[in-house]
Design a protein around this motif. Structure first.
Motif, PDB file in Angstrom:
ATOM      1  N   LEU A  78      -5.613  69.191   4.744  1.00  0.00           N
ATOM      2  CA  LEU A  78      -5.696  70.173   3.664  1.00  0.00           C
ATOM      3  C   LEU A  78      -6.626  69.688   2.557  1.00  0.00           C
ATOM      4  O   LEU A  78      -7.458  70.447   2.053  1.00  0.00           O
ATOM      5  CB  LEU A  78      -4.304  70.461   3.100  1.00  0.00           C
ATOM      6  CG  LEU A  78      -4.230  71.516   1.999  1.00  0.00           C
ATOM      7  CD1 LEU A  78      -4.654  72.872   2.537  1.00  0.00           C
ATOM      8  CD2 LEU A  78      -2.832  71.572   1.431  1.00  0.00           C
ATOM      9  N   GLY A  79      -6.512  68.433   2.182  1.00  0.00           N
ATOM     10  CA  GLY A  79      -7.372  67.874   1.150  1.00  0.00           C
ATOM     11  C   GLY A  79      -8.845  67.891   1.545  1.00  0.00           C
ATOM     12  O   GLY A  79      -9.713  68.240   0.741  1.00  0.00           O
ATOM     13  N   THR A 127     -10.233  69.912   3.717  1.00  0.00           N
ATOM     14  CA  THR A 127     -10.663  71.303   3.768  1.00  0.00           C
ATOM     15  C   THR A 127     -10.997  71.817   2.372  1.00  0.00           C
ATOM     16  O   THR A 127     -12.039  72.455   2.164  1.00  0.00           O
ATOM     17  CB  THR A 127      -9.567  72.182   4.404  1.00  0.00           C
ATOM     18  OG1 THR A 127      -9.289  71.682   5.715  1.00  0.00           O
ATOM     19  CG2 THR A 127      -9.992  73.631   4.493  1.00  0.00           C
ATOM     20  N   ILE A 128     -10.148  71.525   1.418  1.00  0.00           N
ATOM     21  CA  ILE A 128     -10.407  71.943   0.034  1.00  0.00           C
ATOM     22  C   ILE A 128     -11.665  71.261  -0.497  1.00  0.00           C
ATOM     23  O   ILE A 128     -12.511  71.905  -1.129  1.00  0.00           O
ATOM     24  CB  ILE A 128      -9.185  71.644  -0.853  1.00  0.00           C
ATOM     25  CG1 ILE A 128      -8.036  72.571  -0.481  1.00  0.00           C
ATOM     26  CG2 ILE A 128      -9.529  71.782  -2.329  1.00  0.00           C
ATOM     27  CD1 ILE A 128      -6.717  72.227  -1.121  1.00  0.00           C
ATOM     28  N   LEU A 129     -11.805  69.968  -0.210  1.00  0.00           N
ATOM     29  CA  LEU A 129     -12.996  69.249  -0.649  1.00  0.00           C
ATOM     30  C   LEU A 129     -14.261  69.844  -0.049  1.00  0.00           C
ATOM     31  O   LEU A 129     -15.278  69.986  -0.729  1.00  0.00           O
ATOM     32  CB  LEU A 129     -12.876  67.771  -0.277  1.00  0.00           C
ATOM     33  CG  LEU A 129     -14.011  66.871  -0.713  1.00  0.00           C
ATOM     34  CD1 LEU A 129     -14.078  66.814  -2.231  1.00  0.00           C
ATOM     35  CD2 LEU A 129     -13.819  65.488  -0.137  1.00  0.00           C
ATOM     36  N   TYR A 130     -14.214  70.227   1.226  1.00  0.00           N
ATOM     37  CA  TYR A 130     -15.376  70.847   1.857  1.00  0.00           C
ATOM     38  C   TYR A 130     -15.730  72.163   1.163  1.00  0.00           C
ATOM     39  O   TYR A 130     -16.881  72.399   0.822  1.00  0.00           O
ATOM     40  CB  TYR A 130     -15.133  71.091   3.341  1.00  0.00           C
ATOM     41  CG  TYR A 130     -16.211  71.961   3.947  1.00  0.00           C
ATOM     42  CD1 TYR A 130     -17.450  71.417   4.230  1.00  0.00           C
ATOM     43  CD2 TYR A 130     -16.000  73.309   4.166  1.00  0.00           C
ATOM     44  CE1 TYR A 130     -18.458  72.211   4.745  1.00  0.00           C
ATOM     45  CE2 TYR A 130     -17.006  74.100   4.680  1.00  0.00           C
ATOM     46  CZ  TYR A 130     -18.232  73.548   4.972  1.00  0.00           C
ATOM     47  OH  TYR A 130     -19.230  74.330   5.469  1.00  0.00           O
ATOM     48  N   PHE A 131     -14.748  73.024   0.985  1.00  0.00           N
ATOM     49  CA  PHE A 131     -15.049  74.340   0.415  1.00  0.00           C
ATOM     50  C   PHE A 131     -15.508  74.251  -1.032  1.00  0.00           C
ATOM     51  O   PHE A 131     -16.364  75.012  -1.455  1.00  0.00           O
ATOM     52  CB  PHE A 131     -13.849  75.281   0.545  1.00  0.00           C
ATOM     53  CG  PHE A 131     -13.751  75.899   1.905  1.00  0.00           C
ATOM     54  CD1 PHE A 131     -14.708  76.773   2.353  1.00  0.00           C
ATOM     55  CD2 PHE A 131     -12.691  75.586   2.733  1.00  0.00           C
ATOM     56  CE1 PHE A 131     -14.627  77.340   3.605  1.00  0.00           C
ATOM     57  CE2 PHE A 131     -12.599  76.144   3.994  1.00  0.00           C
ATOM     58  CZ  PHE A 131     -13.572  77.015   4.435  1.00  0.00           C
ATOM     59  N   VAL A 132     -14.956  73.314  -1.788  1.00  0.00           N
ATOM     60  CA  VAL A 132     -15.375  73.187  -3.186  1.00  0.00           C
ATOM     61  C   VAL A 132     -16.718  72.481  -3.289  1.00  0.00           C
ATOM     62  O   VAL A 132     -17.556  72.843  -4.098  1.00  0.00           O
ATOM     63  CB  VAL A 132     -14.305  72.445  -4.017  1.00  0.00           C
ATOM     64  CG1 VAL A 132     -14.826  72.093  -5.393  1.00  0.00           C
ATOM     65  CG2 VAL A 132     -13.056  73.294  -4.140  1.00  0.00           C
ATOM     66  N   MET A 171     -15.967  79.803  -5.027  1.00  0.00           N
ATOM     67  CA  MET A 171     -15.702  78.421  -5.412  1.00  0.00           C
ATOM     68  C   MET A 171     -16.616  77.923  -6.535  1.00  0.00           C
ATOM     69  O   MET A 171     -16.534  76.779  -6.940  1.00  0.00           O
ATOM     70  CB  MET A 171     -15.884  77.494  -4.201  1.00  0.00           C
ATOM     71  CG  MET A 171     -14.891  77.722  -3.125  1.00  0.00           C
ATOM     72  SD  MET A 171     -13.269  77.223  -3.710  1.00  0.00           S
ATOM     73  CE  MET A 171     -12.277  77.663  -2.316  1.00  0.00           C
ATOM     74  N   GLY A 186     -15.034  76.323  -9.590  1.00  0.00           N
ATOM     75  CA  GLY A 186     -14.361  75.093  -9.172  1.00  0.00           C
ATOM     76  C   GLY A 186     -15.328  73.937  -9.034  1.00  0.00           C
ATOM     77  O   GLY A 186     -15.007  72.799  -9.374  1.00  0.00           O
ATOM     78  N   ARG A 187     -16.525  74.220  -8.559  1.00  0.00           N
ATOM     79  CA  ARG A 187     -17.538  73.169  -8.455  1.00  0.00           C
ATOM     80  C   ARG A 187     -17.889  72.614  -9.829  1.00  0.00           C
ATOM     81  O   ARG A 187     -18.046  71.422 -10.011  1.00  0.00           O
ATOM     82  CB  ARG A 187     -18.801  73.720  -7.797  1.00  0.00           C
ATOM     83  CG  ARG A 187     -18.676  73.894  -6.322  1.00  0.00           C
ATOM     84  CD  ARG A 187     -20.021  74.322  -5.746  1.00  0.00           C
ATOM     85  NE  ARG A 187     -19.927  74.419  -4.314  1.00  0.00           N
ATOM     86  CZ  ARG A 187     -19.673  75.541  -3.662  1.00  0.00           C
ATOM     87  NH1 ARG A 187     -19.503  76.653  -4.331  1.00  0.00           N
ATOM     88  NH2 ARG A 187     -19.585  75.549  -2.351  1.00  0.00           N
ATOM     89  N   GLU A 214     -19.674  73.838   0.888  1.00  0.00           N
ATOM     90  CA  GLU A 214     -19.869  75.117   1.569  1.00  0.00           C
ATOM     91  C   GLU A 214     -21.003  75.893   0.918  1.00  0.00           C
ATOM     92  O   GLU A 214     -20.803  76.798   0.128  1.00  0.00           O
ATOM     93  CB  GLU A 214     -18.582  75.939   1.568  1.00  0.00           C
ATOM     94  CG  GLU A 214     -18.673  77.329   2.158  1.00  0.00           C
ATOM     95  CD  GLU A 214     -19.162  77.378   3.592  1.00  0.00           C
ATOM     96  OE1 GLU A 214     -19.845  78.352   3.913  1.00  0.00           O
ATOM     97  OE2 GLU A 214     -18.881  76.487   4.373  1.00  0.00           O
TER      98      GLU A 214
END
Length: 72
Positions: free
Chosen positions: A33-34, A36-41, A60, A63-64, A44
């Motif tokens: 989960l961590g 995945t969140i790191l990738y999307f923020v 996102m 968030g970036r 991506e």
């Protein structure tokens, strides 16, 4: 005069034992989960994009900037 201090006892509470097989699935879930969140923020967009379009990038975007990840 009577001794008013109770004698010291060596009784200790038993430590809590957590079996490793109960911890591993939750730890693995947290890591996935961590990441995945790191990738999307953080990644991506552009060449590393897994999804076409800029919808996820725009979603996102703030968030970036909050975490200090470059975006442009």
């Amino acid at each position: 005069m009577a001794n008013l201090v109770p004698p010291a006892t060596s009784a200790r509470p038993a430590p809590i034992r957590l079996p490793l097989r109960e911890i591993v699935p939750w730890a693995l879930f947290a890591v996935v989960l961590g990441l995945t969140i790191l990738y999307f923020v953080g990644a991506e967009q552009g060449a590393t994009s897994l999804f076409s379009g800029s919808t996820i990038h725009e979603f996102m975007h703030d968030g970036r900037h909050i975490v200090g990840s470059p975006c442009h």
